[in-house]
Design a protein around this motif. Structure first.
Motif, PDB file in Angstrom:
ATOM      1  N   ILE A   1       0.972  -1.261  -0.141  1.00 26.32           N
ATOM      2  CA  ILE A   1      -0.127  -0.018  -0.011  1.00 26.32           C
ATOM      3  C   ILE A   1       0.797   1.239   0.192  1.00 26.32           C
ATOM      4  CG2 ILE A   1      -1.893   1.313   1.149  1.00 26.32           C
ATOM      5  CD1 ILE A   1      -2.937  -1.399   2.044  1.00 26.32           C
ATOM      6  N   SER A   2       1.167   1.836   1.134  1.00 22.84           N
ATOM      7  CA  SER A   2       1.970   3.157   1.104  1.00 22.84           C
ATOM      8  C   SER A   2       3.101   2.973   1.937  1.00 22.84           C
ATOM      9  CB  SER A   2       0.991   4.256   1.872  1.00 22.84           C
ATOM     10  OG  SER A   2       0.505   3.919   2.854  1.00 22.84           O
ATOM     11  N   ALA A   3       3.600   1.932   2.431  1.00 26.62           N
ATOM     12  CA  ALA A   3       4.905   1.762   3.322  1.00 26.62           C
ATOM     13  C   ALA A   3       5.417   0.326   3.349  1.00 26.62           C
ATOM     14  CB  ALA A   3       4.403   2.035   4.723  1.00 26.62           C
ATOM     15  N   VAL A   4       6.734   0.294   3.942  1.00 28.42           N
ATOM     16  CA  VAL A   4       7.532  -0.721   3.924  1.00 28.42           C
ATOM     17  C   VAL A   4       6.992  -1.855   4.863  1.00 28.42           C
ATOM     18  CG1 VAL A   4       9.882  -1.976   3.888  1.00 28.42           C
ATOM     19  CG2 VAL A   4       9.564   0.753   3.311  1.00 28.42           C
ATOM     20  N   ASN A   5       6.737  -2.965   4.669  1.00 25.24           N
ATOM     21  CA  ASN A   5       5.975  -3.996   5.566  1.00 25.24           C
ATOM     22  C   ASN A   5       6.809  -4.185   6.709  1.00 25.24           C
ATOM     23  OD1 ASN A   5       6.311  -7.216   6.280  1.00 25.24           O
ATOM     24  ND2 ASN A   5       4.368  -6.601   5.814  1.00 25.24           N
ATOM     25  N   GLY A   6       5.978  -3.997   7.923  1.00 25.61           N
ATOM     26  CA  GLY A   6       6.586  -4.089   9.313  1.00 25.61           C
ATOM     27  C   GLY A   6       7.049  -5.294   9.659  1.00 25.61           C
ATOM     28  N   GLY A   7       6.710  -6.632   9.026  1.00 25.23           N
ATOM     29  CA  GLY A   7       7.755  -7.952   9.288  1.00 25.23           C
ATOM     30  C   GLY A   7       8.920  -7.802   8.723  1.00 25.23           C
ATOM     31  N   TYR A   8       9.195  -7.216   7.562  1.00 23.02           N
ATOM     32  CA  TYR A   8      10.429  -6.998   6.887  1.00 23.02           C
ATOM     33  C   TYR A   8      11.311  -6.123   7.512  1.00 23.02           C
ATOM     34  CZ  TYR A   8      13.664  -4.800   3.514  1.00 23.02           C
ATOM     35  OH  TYR A   8      14.791  -4.129   3.081  1.00 23.02           O
ATOM     36  N   LEU A   9      10.853  -5.244   8.312  1.00 25.04           N
ATOM     37  CA  LEU A   9      11.544  -4.230   8.937  1.00 25.04           C
ATOM     38  C   LEU A   9      11.991  -4.913  10.214  1.00 25.04           C
ATOM     39  CD1 LEU A   9       9.292  -1.195   8.294  1.00 25.04           C
ATOM     40  CD2 LEU A   9      11.661  -1.455   7.532  1.00 25.04           C
ATOM     41  N   LEU A  10      11.194  -5.589  10.863  1.00 28.62           N
ATOM     42  CA  LEU A  10      11.545  -6.308  11.973  1.00 28.62           C
ATOM     43  C   LEU A  10      12.386  -7.213  11.739  1.00 28.62           C
ATOM     44  CD1 LEU A  10      10.456  -6.225  15.016  1.00 28.62           C
ATOM     45  CD2 LEU A  10       9.104  -8.328  14.463  1.00 28.62           C
ATOM     46  N   ALA A  11      12.610  -8.036  10.559  1.00 24.27           N
ATOM     47  CA  ALA A  11      13.559  -9.202  10.323  1.00 24.27           C
ATOM     48  C   ALA A  11      14.964  -8.152  10.122  1.00 24.27           C
ATOM     49  CB  ALA A  11      13.304  -9.734   9.005  1.00 24.27           C
ATOM     50  N   LEU A  12      14.906  -7.144   9.568  1.00 24.10           N
ATOM     51  CA  LEU A  12      16.160  -6.211   9.461  1.00 24.10           C
ATOM     52  C   LEU A  12      16.612  -5.782  10.623  1.00 24.10           C
ATOM     53  CD1 LEU A  12      16.599  -3.813   6.566  1.00 24.10           C
ATOM     54  CD2 LEU A  12      17.295  -3.098   8.624  1.00 24.10           C
ATOM     55  N   LEU A  13      16.039  -5.242  11.468  1.00 21.35           N
ATOM     56  CA  LEU A  13      16.524  -5.070  12.915  1.00 21.35           C
ATOM     57  C   LEU A  13      16.907  -6.133  13.615  1.00 21.35           C
ATOM     58  CD1 LEU A  13      13.471  -2.447  13.556  1.00 21.35           C
ATOM     59  CD2 LEU A  13      15.922  -1.939  14.094  1.00 21.35           C
TER      60      LEU A  13
END
Length: 282
Positions: free
Chosen positions: A39-51
């Motif tokens: 939709i309009s942002a980077v997926n939160g699960g992907y970001l969690l994996a990166l962190l």
């Protein structure tokens, strides 16, 4: 025609797109890929994996056991910096915190996510299992539905992440696609990465937030931004597709909770999560 080579753990698009580069002690550079947007942002699960990868490098233990993230603002594709700090280290567990930041038009840092996490070594856990939990009951993967099995739902904005995932949903949870949501607030499906990479603890951080939101089956479509997400990684997953079950029991005051379970091909509960999210307006 040559057959495509299946990606492997450590050598896949997911691994490349969640890679971090050490800039200074505890500080990592990252590039948020547009391939994981929805939709309009980077997926939160992907970001969690990166962190999770940054903390896995900063802490003495290799595997995330519990990761709690507060999403402060919507992340956008492009450069980011992750700042980590060690809270405590022990013999079997270590705890750290991390913040992902991006830069505004004026050059000022904007904090996107703040995480507190505890790490350990999944390979050292005892084999004793006492559980009343059962894998989700749903049809075989060949009898579930993916994007090629019917009309694509009309969702505004980007759907790039769907090209990187192989999700086959339980037909009982896809009424929203044809305008007939069940009203039950449930979502179930088979999950794997599209390039065939098997799951590991870091990809499980993506998995818990990868299915369509349960609000769709409540008749609400649109962005369902995560406010807070806590994930527990329970064991290292066996090779093969995962089964994911997500449910919400209470949408009230413009917010809903989602409880997720992830089961591997050996019928083990490998990950659990709970998140609080804003309900779509539509």
């Amino acid at each position: 025609m040559a057959q495509a080579v299946q990606a492997s753990i450590g050598d896949s698009e997911f691994d490349r797109d969640t890679a971090v580069t050490l800039r200074a002690p505890g500080v990592y550079d990252a590039e948020l890929s547009a391939g994981w947007t929805i939709i309009s942002a980077v997926n939160g699960g992907y970001l969690l994996a990166l962190l999770g990868r940054a903390l896995g490098d900063a802490l003495p233990h290799p595997d995330p056991f519990t990761v709690s993230a507060h999403y402060l603002s919507a992340s956008q594709p492009g450069p980011a910096v992750i700042r980590t700090s060690v809270v405590r280290t022990g013999r079997t567990l270590s705890t750290g915190q991390a913040s992902l930041l991006q830069y505004g038009e004026d050059g000022a840092e904007i904090e996107r996510i703040r995480v507190l996490a505890t790490y350990g070594d999944l390979d050292t856990l005892p084999d004793d299992v006492r559980t009343t939990a059962k894998p989700p009951v749903m049809p075989a993967i060949q009898d579930c539905l993916g994007p090629s099995d019917g009309p694509a739902p009309k969702i505004p904005g980007s759907s790039a992440i769907t090209d990187r995932l192989n999700i086959k949903l339980d037909p009982a949870t896809v009424g929203w696609v044809v305008g007939a949501p069940s009203g039950k607030g449930e979502m179930r499906g088979w999950f794997s990465l599209a390039d065939g990479r098997d799951a590991d603890p870091f990809s499980l951080l993506l998995t818990v937030d990868a299915l369509p939101p349960t609000s769709f089956e409540l008749g609400l479509k649109g962005w369902t931004p995560t406010v807070e997400l806590t994930t527990h990684i329970r064991c290292r997953p066996a090779p093969g597709p995962l089964r994911v079950s997500i449910a919400t029991r209470n949408l009230a005051g413009g917010f809903l909770e989602e409880d997720a379970e992830v089961w591997d091909s050996a019928d083990r509960l490998v990950a659990q999560s709970r998140q609080l999210a804003k309900a779509p307006r539509g």
